[in-house]
Enzyme design. Structure first.
Site, mmCIF file in Angstrom:
data_model
loop_
_atom_site.group_PDB
_atom_site.id
_atom_site.type_symbol
_atom_site.label_atom_id
_atom_site.label_comp_id
_atom_site.label_asym_id
_atom_site.label_seq_id
_atom_site.Cartn_x
_atom_site.Cartn_y
_atom_site.Cartn_z
ATOM 1 N N LYS A 492 -38.559 -39.639 -29.649
ATOM 2 C CA LYS A 492 -38.078 -38.259 -29.762
ATOM 3 C C LYS A 492 -38.257 -37.535 -28.428
ATOM 4 O O LYS A 492 -39.014 -38.000 -27.564
ATOM 5 C CB LYS A 492 -38.856 -37.556 -30.866
ATOM 6 C CG LYS A 492 -40.355 -37.509 -30.610
ATOM 7 C CD LYS A 492 -41.143 -37.099 -31.845
ATOM 8 C CE LYS A 492 -42.623 -37.023 -31.497
ATOM 9 N NZ LYS A 492 -43.468 -36.970 -32.684
ATOM 10 N N ARG A 590 -46.571 -29.295 -42.328
ATOM 11 C CA ARG A 590 -45.321 -29.287 -41.576
ATOM 12 C C ARG A 590 -44.295 -29.777 -42.580
ATOM 13 O O ARG A 590 -44.449 -29.493 -43.769
ATOM 14 C CB ARG A 590 -45.463 -30.214 -40.356
ATOM 15 C CG ARG A 590 -44.585 -29.840 -39.209
ATOM 16 C CD ARG A 590 -44.944 -30.590 -37.918
ATOM 17 N NE ARG A 590 -44.671 -32.023 -37.983
ATOM 18 C CZ ARG A 590 -44.825 -32.849 -36.953
ATOM 19 N NH1 ARG A 590 -45.238 -32.392 -35.781
ATOM 20 N NH2 ARG A 590 -44.562 -34.130 -37.074
ATOM 21 N N TYR A 716 -44.003 -15.845 -2.746
ATOM 22 C CA TYR A 716 -43.794 -14.614 -3.516
ATOM 23 C C TYR A 716 -45.109 -13.908 -3.822
ATOM 24 O O TYR A 716 -46.128 -14.559 -4.086
ATOM 25 C CB TYR A 716 -43.133 -14.943 -4.854
ATOM 26 C CG TYR A 716 -41.670 -15.291 -4.747
ATOM 27 C CD1 TYR A 716 -40.751 -14.364 -4.234
ATOM 28 C CD2 TYR A 716 -41.210 -16.520 -5.181
ATOM 29 C CE1 TYR A 716 -39.407 -14.689 -4.146
ATOM 30 C CE2 TYR A 716 -39.866 -16.850 -5.106
ATOM 31 C CZ TYR A 716 -38.966 -15.926 -4.582
ATOM 32 O OH TYR A 716 -37.648 -16.240 -4.508
ATOM 33 N N MET A 765 -39.217 -21.259 -8.127
ATOM 34 C CA MET A 765 -38.359 -21.918 -9.107
ATOM 35 C C MET A 765 -38.075 -23.370 -8.717
ATOM 36 O O MET A 765 -38.171 -24.276 -9.540
ATOM 37 C CB MET A 765 -37.040 -21.144 -9.238
ATOM 38 C CG MET A 765 -36.170 -21.660 -10.375
ATOM 39 S SD MET A 765 -34.568 -20.851 -10.433
ATOM 40 C CE MET A 765 -35.004 -19.190 -10.902
HETATM 41 C C1 LIG Z 1 -44.471 -37.691 -32.786
HETATM 42 C C2 LIG Z 1 -44.839 -38.321 -34.037
HETATM 43 C C3 LIG Z 1 -45.577 -39.517 -34.061
HETATM 44 C C4 LIG Z 1 -46.153 -40.145 -32.821
HETATM 45 O O1 LIG Z 1 -47.318 -39.450 -32.469
HETATM 46 P P1 LIG Z 1 -48.174 -39.846 -31.182
HETATM 47 O O2 LIG Z 1 -49.365 -38.981 -31.262
HETATM 48 O O3 LIG Z 1 -47.333 -39.544 -30.016
HETATM 49 O O4 LIG Z 1 -48.473 -41.285 -31.306
HETATM 50 C C5 LIG Z 1 -45.784 -40.124 -35.266
HETATM 51 N N1 LIG Z 1 -45.309 -39.583 -36.418
HETATM 52 C C6 LIG Z 1 -44.614 -38.433 -36.434
HETATM 53 C C7 LIG Z 1 -44.141 -37.916 -37.727
HETATM 54 C C8 LIG Z 1 -44.370 -37.760 -35.260
HETATM 55 O O5 LIG Z 1 -43.694 -36.614 -35.281
#
Ligand SMILES: *Cc1c(COP(=O)(O)O)cnc(C)c1O
Length: 821
Positions: A492, A590, A716, A765
C-alpha cells in the site's frame, strides 16, 4: 565447448542416490530458479540458504521443463515428479562443491585466487582486462565469491580457458578450506585486510589467518608489503612459497616511488633495479591500491614495461551493479556496463526477464561487441544469438563490427549497427514505449550516451531501492514462519514509498502469496503493469467494485453495507465465485465488523452463494510494544472465537491472519495460515533483528558551495547562522520532496562521505543548506539524506514520528531508482 557431465556421473561424484528416470547430460548448474529459461541441460541444486529453501521451487521448475535436480534427503519426491532425475544427497551445497572440485581438477592451467577485505572484484576485473588478447580468462561473474558463488564460477572453466581468476570471500571461520579445495589456486593474491565482515571473527589476525588458508597449495602469493601484518603472516605461514609484494616501502618487490595526479595518475615504480612509469586513467587513491597487484602480476608473467604501461592506460572502470532507471515513454532502462563476458550477459538477461512486462511493451536488448569472453567470436556470437532467442527478447539491437559480422545467426528482424554513433542516429526511429530495455556495452562503445537518450531526465535527488535487501528481508521474515504459512506483502501507499510496481514485481518473483493495497486504483495499476499474484484491497469503495471484478482484485469486507453492495455487484457482473476477505475489529477501532457480528454475517453469507470467504482477519493495535501484550492476547482471543463461529456457520475453512511485521517477530505462535508483512520488508524490526538490511537510500548532490561571512544569515527568515564564518553547501531537496521542515536549523543531519552535517537555516521548498565548514567537500559530491549508514529511523525519532511516515512522505517527484547488487 561447455563441459558436460551425465547425471550418473554427478551422482557418483557427489555420493548421491539417483532416483527417477532420466539420464540427461547437464551443462548448466543453477541454484536460483529465476535463472532458468531454457530448461535443457539444467541441473537444479535445491540449496537451503539461511533464509530460503530451494526445495520450494522444485515442482515449479519441473513444470517449466527442468528434469534434473539435486535435493536433500528431507525432500519427498511426489508421483508427479517421477519423470525427472533426482540425485538425493545429505547436503546439497556440499554436493555442488564436490562437483566443482572434480571439475577444477580436470584443468592444468594457472588458477589465480583473490581474497582480501576490499577490492577483490576490481582486481579480478582489471586482471581480466589487462590479460585480454593474451589469455582466455575464465573468471568469477560479478562478485560470485561465496560458498555458492565459487563453485558456480569454477564450473565455467572450459576447454578454451588458459587461466582462471576467481574471488573468494568468507564471513565465518572454517569456510576458507572448502573454497581452497574447490579453486585449488596455483597463484594467490590477498588485496588487503580490514574490518569488513568482522562480526564473526575474534580479531583481524584470526580473519587474516583464515583467509590465508586459501593459498595452502599455491606456489606464489602476492601481498602488500606495507600492510605489515599481512606480509608477516604470509612469510611465517608459507616460508617455502615465492612471495611477491607491492608497496611504498623499500623492500617491496614492486615499489611505488611517487604518485603524480593530474587528469590521470602517473605512478613511478621500481622493479628490481629498474624504474618505470605507468599512467593510470583514474585519480582516486583506491584505484592506485588496486592497480598495484595488477602491475605486479603482469611483471611476474614476464610482460615488458612498455606493454604493461599500455595495458594499464586502457583500464576501464568497473561498475559494481546493474542500475534500473525510468526511461522515456514508460520504459524501464537497465544499464549494465559491468563486464562483457557471456555469463554476465546471462545474468543481466535474467534480471531483465524478472521485470514483469507492462502492457504493450516488450523486452529490448542493446548489445555491443563483447570482449574478454574467453571465447572465439565464431563460438560466441552464435551463442549470443541462441540466448537472445531462448530468453524471449522481442527486439535485439547489435552494435559493433564483430557482432554485425554474425548478423545471419540472429533473427531476421534483429538490427545491427557498426558503431554507437550509427545507433544514436537511428534511435529516434525506434518507438520505445513501455519497454524493458537492457543496455549492455563494452566500455569502448560508451553506451552511457545511449542510455542518456533513453532515460527520463532526473531531478538530481533520487531514492535508491536495493532490491537484494528487500528480498533478504522477506526471507528473514519467512524464516520465522512455519512451513506452509502464507505471506501477504503489503504494498500500500506506493509500496511504503518505495514504488508499487517494482516492489510488487520483485515480491511476485519471490512467490509471495498475496499482495495488499489500500485502494482499488493501486491494485488496478499493478494488474495493468502485469502483476498476477492475488491482490487484496483493504479499502474498497463501492464505485470501484466493477473495476475490482474486472481486474480480479479481492475486497476486504468490513461492514454489512459493503457486503450487500459487493454481493450485488458480483451478481450484476455475473461472476460465479468471488473471493472476499472478512475483517473483524477486535479492538483497533478502525475498519471491521464487531466481534459479535459473526452470526449475522453467517446468515448473510448463506444467501450470498457467489461469495467465497477466502480469509478472515483482524488487525492488532500494539504488537511492537510489550506494554500492550495483554491487550494483543485479548484481541487474538476475540479473533479466534470469531473464527470458530464463522467457520462453523458457513461450513468451510478459510485462511486466518492477524500478524503484521512486528507481530510476526513477537507473536510467532499466532501466525495461523497467513501473515501480513509490511514495514519489515524495508528493514524495520521490532526486535532489532540484525539480519534485516536497509532498502531505501535518499540521496542528492551538492549544487553549490559558498563561503559565509561571519555576520551573514542563511535562508528564509534569516534563521541560519554560521557564527565563525565557514562555508555552506546548497542541496536540491526541500520540503516538497518530503524533507520535513522541522529538520531546519540543525535539527536534521545528512551524511557527506563519513561526516554528519547539519542543515542550517530553514528548509526551503526545493532546497536546503548545510553547514560544511571545515570539511573537504566539492560541488557535485554525493549527499545521503538517509541510507545504510544513516538510517531513516534517526530522522523519524528526531521528528517524533514513526519510520513509516518518513518513507511514505518522500514525494513522488523524487525518482525511485532500483538496483540489484
Ligand atoms: C499496513 C498493514 C499491515 C502491515 O503492517 P506493518 O506494521 O507495516 O507490518 C498489516 N495489516 C494491515 C491491515 C495493514 O493496514
Amino acid at each position: 565447448m561447455s563441459v558436460k557431465y551425465t547425471i550418473g556421473k554427478i551422482a557418483e561424484v557427489t555420493g548421491g542416490q539417483l532416483v527417477g528416470v532420466s539420464f540427461d547430460v547437464v551443462s548448466r548448474l543453477v541454484f536460483d530458479s529465476r535463472m532458468v529459461f531454457e530448461p535443457e541441460g539444467v541441473l537444479f541444486f535445491a540449496l537451503k540458504g539461511g533464509h530460503n529453501d530451494g526445495h520450494r521451487y522444485v515442482s515449479g521448475l519441473f513444470e517449466r521443463g527442468v528434469r534434473n535436480f539435486v535435493v536433500d534427503i528431507t525432500f519427498r519426491i511426489s508421483d508427479e515428479l517421477r519423470e525427472a532425475a533426482f540425485i538425493v544427497v545429505p547436503d546439497t551445497l556440499k554436493a555442488l562443491q564436490q562437483l566443482a572440485t572434480l571439475h577444477r581438477a580436470r584443468f592444468h592451467i594457472p588458477v589465480v585466487a583473490i581474497t582480501g577485505s576490499n577490492g577483490k572484484t576490481i582486481v579480478k576485473e582489471w586482471l581480466a582486462q589487462v590479460l585480454d588478447g593474451v589469455e582466455k580468462v575464465t573468471r568469477s561473474p560479478r562478485s560470485y565469491n561465496s560458498q555458492i558463488g565459487v563453485p558456480l564460477s569454477v564450473w565455467q572453466l572450459n576447454a578454451a580457458s588458459t587461466i582462471g581468476i576467481f574471488e573468494a570471500g568468507i564471513s565465518v571461520p572454517g569456510e576458507m578450506p572448502r573454497l581452497e579445495e574447490i579453486i585449488h589456486p596455483t597463484i594467490g593474491i590477498i588485496t588487503n585486510i580490514g574490518t569488513a565482515h568482522q562480526e564473526n571473527f575474534l580479531s583481524i589476525e584470526q580473519k587474516l589467518h583464515e583467509k590465508l588458508k586459501l593459498f595452502a597449495r599455491a606456489e606464489v602469493v602476492f601481498c602488500s608489503f606495507d600492510q605489515r601484518m599481512i606480509y608477516d603472516a604470509v612469510s611465517t605461514l608459507y616460508p617455502d612459497k615465492t612471495i611477491l609484494t607491492w608497496g611504498r616501502n623499500s623492500g617491496a618487490s614492486l615499489q611505488l616511488l611517487s604518485v603524480n595526479r593530474d587528469y590521470s595518475t602517473q605512478l613511478k615504480l621500481v622493479w628490481g633495479e629498474e624504474t618505470f612509469v605507468v599512467d593510470l586513467p583514474f585519480t582516486d587513491a583506491i584505484s592506485v591500491e588496486n592497480v598495484m597487484p595488477v602491475v605486479l602480476f603482469l611483471l611476474y608473467r614476464g610482460f615488458a614495461f612498455s606493454d604493461i604501461a599500455a595495458r594499464v592506460s586502457q583500464l576501464q572502470p568497473v561498475a559494481m551493479r546493474m542500475e534500473q532507471k525510468e526511461g522515456i515513454n514508460g520504459s524501464l532502462i537497465i544499464n549494465d556496463s559491468y563486464n562483457s563476458d557471456f555469463t554476465s550477459l546471462e545474468v543481466a538477461l535474467d534480471f531483465l526477464n524478472q521485470q514483469g512486462l507492462k502492457k504493450g511493451g516488450g523486452r529490448t536488448l542493446i548489445l555491443s561487441d563483447m570482449f574478454q569472453t574467453g571465447l572465439d567470436d565464431s563460438v560466441l556470437y552464435p551463442r549470443v544469438a541462441d540466448l537472445v532467442q531462448a530468453k524471449g527478447i522481442d527486439r535485439f539491437i547489435g552494435v559493433g563490427n564483430e557482432i554485425s559480422r554474425f548478423a545471419s545467426y540472429f533473427r531476421s528482424g534483429d538490427t545491427f549497427y557498426t558503431s554507437t554513433e550509427a545507433l544514436i542516429q537511428a534511435l529516434p526511429g525506434f518507438s520505445m514505449r513501455n519497454e524493458a530495455i537492457l543496455i549492455k556495452g563494452s566500455r569502448a562503445f560508451a553506451f552511457e550516451r545511449v542510455s542518456a537518450l533513453l532515460e527520463q531526465k532526473q531531478h538530481a535527488t533520487v531514492m535508491e531501492i536495493n532490491l537484494n535487501a528487500l528480498v533478504n528481508n522477506l526471507n528473514v521474515f519467512r524464516e520465522r514462519l512455519k512451513p506452509g504459512t502464507k505471506v501477504l506483502a503489503m504494498v500500500k501507499a506506493f509500496g511504503y514509498g518505495s514504488g508499487s510496481f517494482e516492489i510488487a514485481s520483485a515480491l511476485q518473483h519471490q512467490k509471495v502469496d498475496y499482495l495488499g493495497v489500500a485502494y482499488a486504483d493501486e491494485g488496478m495499476e499493478l494488474r495493468q503493469a502485469g502483476i498476477t499474484v492475488p491482490i487484496m484491497v483493504m479499502n474498497p469503495e463501492e464505485k470501484s467494485f466493477g473495476q475490482m471484478l474486472q481486474y480480479n482484485l479481492e475486497p476486504e469486507i468490513y461492514s454489512f453495507k459493503l457486503l450487500e453492495a459487493f454481493n450485488k455487484a458480483v451478481m450484476d457482473y455475473g461472476a460465479d465465485s468471488v473471493n472476499i476477505h472478512i475483517k473483524v475489529d477486535t479492538g483497533m477501532y478502525r475498519l471491521g465488523f464487531f466481534d459479535d457480528d459473526a452470526d449475522e454475517i453467517v446468515k448473510c453469507l448463506r444467501k450470498m452463494t457467489h461469495l467465497r470467504v477466502r480469509s478472515l482477519f483482524t488487525h492488532l493495535a500494539g504488537t511492537d510494544e510489550e506494554v500492550h501484550d495483554d491487550f494483543t492476547r485479548h484481541q487474538l482471543a476475540l479473533f479466534e472465537r470469531f473464527c470458530q463461529q464463522l467457520e462453523k456457520g458457513i461450513g468451510y475453512k478459510f485462511m486466518r491472519h492477524a500478524l503484521n511485521s512486528a507481530g510476526i517477530e513477537r507473536f510467532a505462535a499466532q501466525q495461523y495460515e497467513m501473515v501480513r508483512l509490511g514495514i519489515g520488508l524495508y528493514g524495520i524490526s521490532a526486535t532489532k533483528d540484525v539480519r534485516l538490511s536497509n532498502v531505501a537510500t535518499l540521496k542528492t548532490y551538492i549544487s553549490q558551495i559558498k563561503t559565509v561571512r561571519p555576520e551573514a544569515t542563511i535562508g528564509y527568515g534569516r534563521a541560519g547562522k554560521v557564527p565563525t564564518g565557514g562555508k555552506i553547501a546548497v542541496i536540491p531537496i526541500g520540503y516538497a520532496d518530503g524533507l520535513n521542515r522541522h529538520l531546519s536549523n540543525r535539527m536534521g543531519e545528512v551524511l557527506i562521505g563519513k561526516h554528519l552535517v547539519p542543515i542550517v537555516g530553514n528548509v526551503c521548498m526545493d532546497m536546503c543548506m548545510l553547514d560544511v565548514s571545515g570539511l573537504d567537500v566539492s560541488e557535485g559530491d554525493e549527499v545521503i539524506v538517509f541510507g545504510d549508514n544513516h538510517p531513516f529511523t534517526v530522522m523519524a525519532s528526531k521528528l517524533n514520528t514513526i519510520p513509516y511516515e518518513i518513507l511514505t512522505g518522500i514525494s513522488r517527484r523524487v525518482k525511485r531508482v532500483y538496483f540489484r547488487e
